[in-house]
Design a protein around this motif. Structure first.
Motif, PDB file in Angstrom:
ATOM      1  N   GLN A 259      -6.477  23.394 -17.854  1.00 15.39           N
ATOM      2  CA  GLN A 259      -6.689  21.969 -18.032  1.00 15.39           C
ATOM      3  C   GLN A 259      -7.791  21.520 -17.071  1.00 15.39           C
ATOM      4  OE1 GLN A 259      -2.928  20.170 -17.127  1.00 15.39           O
ATOM      5  NE2 GLN A 259      -1.899  20.975 -18.950  1.00 15.39           N
ATOM      6  N   THR A 260      -8.533  20.501 -17.473  1.00 16.54           N
ATOM      7  CA  THR A 260      -9.596  20.009 -16.607  1.00 16.54           C
ATOM      8  C   THR A 260      -9.698  18.495 -16.709  1.00 16.54           C
ATOM      9  OG1 THR A 260     -11.941  20.273 -16.007  1.00 16.54           O
ATOM     10  CG2 THR A 260     -11.417  20.238 -18.358  1.00 16.54           C
ATOM     11  N   GLY A 261     -10.317  17.906 -15.696  1.00 22.87           N
ATOM     12  CA  GLY A 261     -10.495  16.467 -15.692  1.00 22.87           C
ATOM     13  C   GLY A 261     -11.389  16.029 -14.547  1.00 22.87           C
ATOM     14  N   ALA A 262     -11.659  14.737 -14.500  1.00 19.37           N
ATOM     15  CA  ALA A 262     -12.496  14.166 -13.446  1.00 19.37           C
ATOM     16  C   ALA A 262     -12.072  12.726 -13.219  1.00 19.37           C
ATOM     17  CB  ALA A 262     -13.976  14.233 -13.827  1.00 19.37           C
ATOM     18  N   ILE A 263     -12.302  12.244 -11.987  1.00 22.25           N
ATOM     19  CA  ILE A 263     -11.922  10.882 -11.644  1.00 22.25           C
ATOM     20  C   ILE A 263     -12.802  10.417 -10.485  1.00 22.25           C
ATOM     21  CG2 ILE A 263     -10.135  11.618 -10.001  1.00 22.25           C
ATOM     22  CD1 ILE A 263      -8.429   9.237 -10.987  1.00 22.25           C
ATOM     23  N   PRO A 264     -13.201   9.139 -10.446  1.00 23.22           N
ATOM     24  CA  PRO A 264     -13.985   8.648  -9.305  1.00 23.22           C
ATOM     25  C   PRO A 264     -13.159   8.681  -8.024  1.00 23.22           C
ATOM     26  CG  PRO A 264     -14.144   7.155 -11.185  1.00 23.22           C
ATOM     27  CD  PRO A 264     -13.045   8.118 -11.496  1.00 23.22           C
ATOM     28  N   ALA A 265     -13.825   9.023  -6.918  1.00 20.43           N
ATOM     29  CA  ALA A 265     -13.145   9.077  -5.616  1.00 20.43           C
ATOM     30  C   ALA A 265     -14.047   8.464  -4.547  1.00 20.43           C
ATOM     31  CB  ALA A 265     -12.778  10.519  -5.264  1.00 20.43           C
ATOM     32  N   LYS A 266     -14.693   7.360  -4.881  1.00 18.84           N
ATOM     33  CA  LYS A 266     -15.726   6.808  -4.013  1.00 18.84           C
ATOM     34  C   LYS A 266     -15.218   6.436  -2.626  1.00 18.84           C
ATOM     35  CE  LYS A 266     -19.520   5.398  -2.469  1.00 18.84           C
ATOM     36  NZ  LYS A 266     -19.829   6.373  -1.431  1.00 18.84           N
ATOM     37  N   ALA A 267     -13.959   6.065  -2.495  1.00 24.91           N
ATOM     38  CA  ALA A 267     -13.454   5.640  -1.175  1.00 24.91           C
ATOM     39  C   ALA A 267     -13.509   6.759  -0.142  1.00 24.91           C
ATOM     40  CB  ALA A 267     -12.019   5.137  -1.307  1.00 24.91           C
ATOM     41  N   PHE A 268     -13.641   8.003  -0.607  1.00 22.25           N
ATOM     42  CA  PHE A 268     -13.461   9.125   0.309  1.00 22.25           C
ATOM     43  C   PHE A 268     -14.755   9.769   0.800  1.00 22.25           C
ATOM     44  CE2 PHE A 268      -9.490   8.726  -1.989  1.00 22.25           C
ATOM     45  CZ  PHE A 268      -8.562   8.790  -0.956  1.00 22.25           C
ATOM     46  N   ASN A 269     -15.906   9.449   0.229  1.00 25.00           N
ATOM     47  CA  ASN A 269     -17.145   9.994   0.790  1.00 25.00           C
ATOM     48  C   ASN A 269     -18.161   8.887   1.005  1.00 25.00           C
ATOM     49  OD1 ASN A 269     -17.970   9.582  -1.869  1.00 25.00           O
ATOM     50  ND2 ASN A 269     -18.920  11.576  -2.108  1.00 25.00           N
ATOM     51  N   GLN A 372      -2.468  13.159 -15.233  1.00 27.06           N
ATOM     52  CA  GLN A 372      -1.479  12.420 -16.012  1.00 27.06           C
ATOM     53  C   GLN A 372      -2.138  11.562 -17.083  1.00 27.06           C
ATOM     54  OE1 GLN A 372       1.837  13.151 -15.356  1.00 27.06           O
ATOM     55  NE2 GLN A 372       0.782  14.584 -14.019  1.00 27.06           N
ATOM     56  N   GLN A 373      -3.344  11.093 -16.811  1.00 31.54           N
ATOM     57  CA  GLN A 373      -3.982  10.135 -17.709  1.00 31.54           C
ATOM     58  C   GLN A 373      -4.897  10.777 -18.745  1.00 31.54           C
ATOM     59  OE1 GLN A 373      -5.987   7.379 -15.124  1.00 31.54           O
ATOM     60  NE2 GLN A 373      -4.101   6.371 -14.476  1.00 31.54           N
ATOM     61  N   SER A 374      -5.658  11.801 -18.353  1.00 30.42           N
ATOM     62  CA  SER A 374      -6.707  12.274 -19.264  1.00 30.42           C
ATOM     63  C   SER A 374      -6.999  13.765 -19.129  1.00 30.42           C
ATOM     64  CB  SER A 374      -8.003  11.481 -19.028  1.00 30.42           C
ATOM     65  OG  SER A 374      -8.412  11.606 -17.673  1.00 30.42           O
ATOM     66  N   ALA A 375      -5.985  14.587 -18.882  1.00 31.39           N
ATOM     67  CA  ALA A 375      -6.214  16.033 -18.793  1.00 31.39           C
ATOM     68  C   ALA A 375      -6.672  16.579 -20.140  1.00 31.39           C
ATOM     69  CB  ALA A 375      -4.945  16.741 -18.342  1.00 31.39           C
ATOM     70  N   TYR A 376      -7.664  17.451 -20.102  1.00 30.61           N
ATOM     71  CA  TYR A 376      -8.168  18.090 -21.315  1.00 30.61           C
ATOM     72  C   TYR A 376      -7.836  19.574 -21.236  1.00 30.61           C
ATOM     73  CZ  TYR A 376     -11.336  19.869 -24.897  1.00 30.61           C
ATOM     74  OH  TYR A 376     -11.849  20.488 -26.007  1.00 30.61           O
ATOM     75  N   THR A 377      -7.233  20.126 -22.285  1.00 34.93           N
ATOM     76  CA  THR A 377      -6.849  21.532 -22.321  1.00 34.93           C
ATOM     77  C   THR A 377      -7.866  22.323 -23.137  1.00 34.93           C
ATOM     78  OG1 THR A 377      -4.497  20.966 -22.168  1.00 34.93           O
ATOM     79  CG2 THR A 377      -5.047  23.183 -22.939  1.00 34.93           C
ATOM     80  N   LEU A 378      -8.435  23.352 -22.525  1.00 31.05           N
ATOM     81  CA  LEU A 378      -9.441  24.166 -23.216  1.00 31.05           C
ATOM     82  C   LEU A 378      -8.817  24.874 -24.414  1.00 31.05           C
ATOM     83  CD1 LEU A 378     -11.460  25.864 -20.324  1.00 31.05           C
ATOM     84  CD2 LEU A 378     -12.080  23.857 -21.662  1.00 31.05           C
ATOM     85  N   ARG A 379      -9.541  24.872 -25.536  1.00 30.66           N
ATOM     86  CA  ARG A 379      -9.081  25.525 -26.761  1.00 30.66           C
ATOM     87  C   ARG A 379      -9.778  26.858 -27.003  1.00 30.66           C
ATOM     88  NH1 ARG A 379     -10.525  20.368 -28.190  1.00 30.66           N
ATOM     89  NH2 ARG A 379     -12.284  21.180 -29.411  1.00 30.66           N
ATOM     90  N   SER A 380     -10.846  27.126 -26.250  1.00 30.78           N
ATOM     91  CA  SER A 380     -11.583  28.382 -26.382  1.00 30.78           C
ATOM     92  C   SER A 380     -11.614  29.076 -25.028  1.00 30.78           C
ATOM     93  CB  SER A 380     -13.006  28.118 -26.894  1.00 30.78           C
ATOM     94  OG  SER A 380     -13.680  27.227 -26.025  1.00 30.78           O
ATOM     95  N   ASN A 381     -12.005  30.342 -25.007  1.00 29.21           N
ATOM     96  CA  ASN A 381     -11.955  31.074 -23.733  1.00 29.21           C
ATOM     97  C   ASN A 381     -13.133  32.014 -23.505  1.00 29.21           C
ATOM     98  OD1 ASN A 381     -11.377  33.156 -25.492  1.00 29.21           O
ATOM     99  ND2 ASN A 381      -9.330  33.588 -24.683  1.00 29.21           N
TER     100      ASN A 381
END
Length: 575
Positions: A259-269, A372-381
């Motif tokens: 599974q993969t995903g991304a999210i903004p984390a601006k407060a931390f850098n 929890q909100q937007s995980a994407y599961t790879l269908r190919s490998n």
């Protein structure tokens, strides 16, 4: 490297008396050499990551690292689409005290390291270790099992296997000076500890191609100083633990989905550049391997974010910065091991007021929220990897001087497997008629840049079925050999838009200093000036610790070209 007064003061002292000679560097001096510069298995994932922990079993752990293990990578038929084999293992790199059968005397046990200096003095105990904060190491912070580790993750599709390992160290070079790690490897000349030697040894043993390995460091300043002259036994010990972590990650692989995903984390850098402002990359990206034999159980999570892990300065107890707390919190939330890969950290630091635990836990909570909100599961490998060895002119005198002084012990002997002689770098951007940067030097470093794609890219423009904005079913991991600036990370992600997620790793397979785009390179700070003068008065200091003015553009162009080779270049994009 942080912009702390301590770091700048120490490096300024190191350069005293050296820069004048380095500026006059000639081909004759360069010729003398710069002493500077596929088996499967299963484990109980409910018990957390498999790891070699420091403590009472230290003697057994030390011998285990030296043992030859019969581990082979998977061979044969590729698994059905979306199916993988994944394993993880954490091997401690905490030095073992003499009292437990090791070679390390924690400072204060009646031995003499001598005054803090840039080289170990004749009266220094050979077991002395310093942190990168330039103080003698007195112990290891193991509270809540937050010691220092080689954290490994192996991913296979049944035919091809990838191995990622990240060290809780300030860096790990492509090759070390032979005085640090003596020769002896059948696969590499000059040293046995650098990533070139390690990946070749593991490739021969496991049958995994060299380009399928990524050995990176978190760049924590609180760990042992792995850039400078120090006791050979520690470099050799870390080398062996890297191999141990990879073997056991490969040997523990079990069926999984990714599974993969991304999210903004601006407060931390935050931007730490003073004279030329940074272009921050605030995206937190992740890849999670979930067991299909035990649904819902995490095997390992790879996290990528553009920030230094260093939160506190002057550390005598060795620790991983916020990385241990990130791993601790993710294990609490969903189990498994955590591999943190720094991104465009060169001009980004952390919001230190949050503290080590606040940053680590905060980033972990964001990864969990994103999943929890937007995980994407790879269908190919499908797995495709590419690596190039670049010839990079070393035209910045101050880094060369540090190399010669033994403060930056990357092997740069000429001729050799990690460096070469005169070279020129002429960099173009897009279809411009004039170069964006031209550089030359009588000596050059050889350093790897790479990329890996897992899954199937989006359709190219003009292909049947193409839809604008198609991100496909792929995750891409791009690798740069040092402290890349965050704009390099952002540009790479922007260009390689036919992938679901693009992770850009800094500090991967080498450390050649700061990697700065030419348009952000402040020439006033090069050749030690940025260290010699306080930043608030004159300029930035990162230029003084870079390989050269064109290095950023050279590596940026290579990343984009490799991404094109991985077939994830976005529509209409060019170099």
């Amino acid at each position: 490297m942080t912009g702390s007064n301590l770091t700048r003061r120490v490096l300024r002292a190191a350069l005293t008396g050296l820069v004048t000679g380095a500026v006059a560097l000639s081909a004759g001096w360069a010729a003398t050499g710069l002493t500077p510069a596929r088996g499967t298995g299963a484990r109980d994932v409910t018990q957390g990551p498999v790891q070699s922990a420091p403590g009472a079993d230290a003697r057994a752990r030390q011998t285990d690292a030296d043992a030859t293990q019969q581990v082979t990578a998977p061979t044969g038929t590729r698994l059905p689409g979306g199916n993988f084999l994944v394993g993880a293992h954490n091997a401690s790199i905490a030095p073992i005290p003499v009292s437990e059968g090791g070679q390390w005397h924690p400072h204060g046990d009646g031995y003499d390291c001598g005054p803090i200096g840039y080289e170990y003095l004749p009266n220094s105990d050979p077991s002395c270790l310093r942190t990168f904060d330039r103080v003698w190491a007195t112990g290891v912070d193991e509270a809540a099992d937050l010691g220092i580790y080689a954290r490994a993750m192996a991913i296979s599709n049944g035919e091809e296997t990838l191995a990622f390992v990240v060290l809780d160290t300030v860096s790990w070079f492509y090759g070390y000076d032979e005085s640090i790690c003596p020769a002896g490897s059948k696969q590499a000349k000059g040293d046995t500890c650098g990533t070139r030697a390690i990946t070749r040894d593991l490739s021969a043993e496991l049958g995994i191609p060299v380009e399928n390995f990524v050995i990176a460091s978190t760049h924590t300043h609180a760990s042992a100083d792995t850039t400078a002259r120090g006791p050979s036994w520690y470099y050799e010990y870390v080398r062996d633990q890297i191999k141990d972590a990879v073997r056991k990650a490969v040997g523990s692989m079990q069926p999984a989905e990714l599974q993969t995903g991304a999210i903004p984390a601006k407060a931390f850098n935050i931007d730490r550049r003073i004279v030329t402002r940074a272009v921050p990359d605030a995206e937190l990206t992740w890849l999670r391997a979930v067991s299909t034999d035990q649904p819902g159980q995490t095997i390992a999570t790879l996290v990528n974010f553009s920030a230094h892990p260093t939160v506190t300065a002057g550390n005598a107890d060795m620790h991983s910065g916020f990385v241990g707390h990130l791993a601790e919190r993710l294990q609490q939330l969903w189990g498994g091991s955590t591999v943190f890969m720094p991104g465009g950290l060169g001009d980004q630091t952390v919001q230190r007021s949050f503290g080590r635990k606040g940053i680590g836990y905060g980033l972990a909570e964001l990864v969990y929220e994103s999943a929890q909100q937007s995980a994407y599961t790879l269908r190919s490998n499908e797995i495709v990897a590419e690596q190039r060895i670049l010839t990079i002119p070393a035209d910045n005198a101050s880094l060369v001087a540090l190399n010669k002084a033994g403060v930056f012990m990357r092997d740069s002997a000429v001729p050799g497997p990690h460096a070469t002689g005169p070279s020129q770098s002429v960099q173009q951007k897009g279809r411009s008629r004039t170069p964006s940067c031209v550089g030359a030097s009588p000596i050059s470093v050889l350093s790897p840049v790479g990329g890996v794609r897992i899954g199937t890219p989006g359709l190219a423009q003009g292909q049947p079925g193409f839809v604008p904005g198609d991100r496909g079913d792929a995750v891409v991991f791009m690798q740069a050999p040092g402290e890349i600036f965050s704009s390099i990370s952002l540009t790479t992600k922007d260009y390689l838009s036919r992938a679901r997620n693009v992770m850009v790793f800094g500090m991967a397979n080498d450390h050649i200093g700061y990697i700065i785009p030419a348009e952000q390179y402040d020439v006033r700070g090069a050749n030690a000036v940025g260290i010699a003068q306080p930043s608030i008065e004159m300029t930035n200091y990162e230029e003084s610790l870079s390989t050269g003015r064109c290095t950023g553009d050279q590596i940026q162009n290579a990343l984009i070209e490799i991404g094109a080779g991985l077939n994830v270049m976005g529509p209409g994009e060019g170099r």
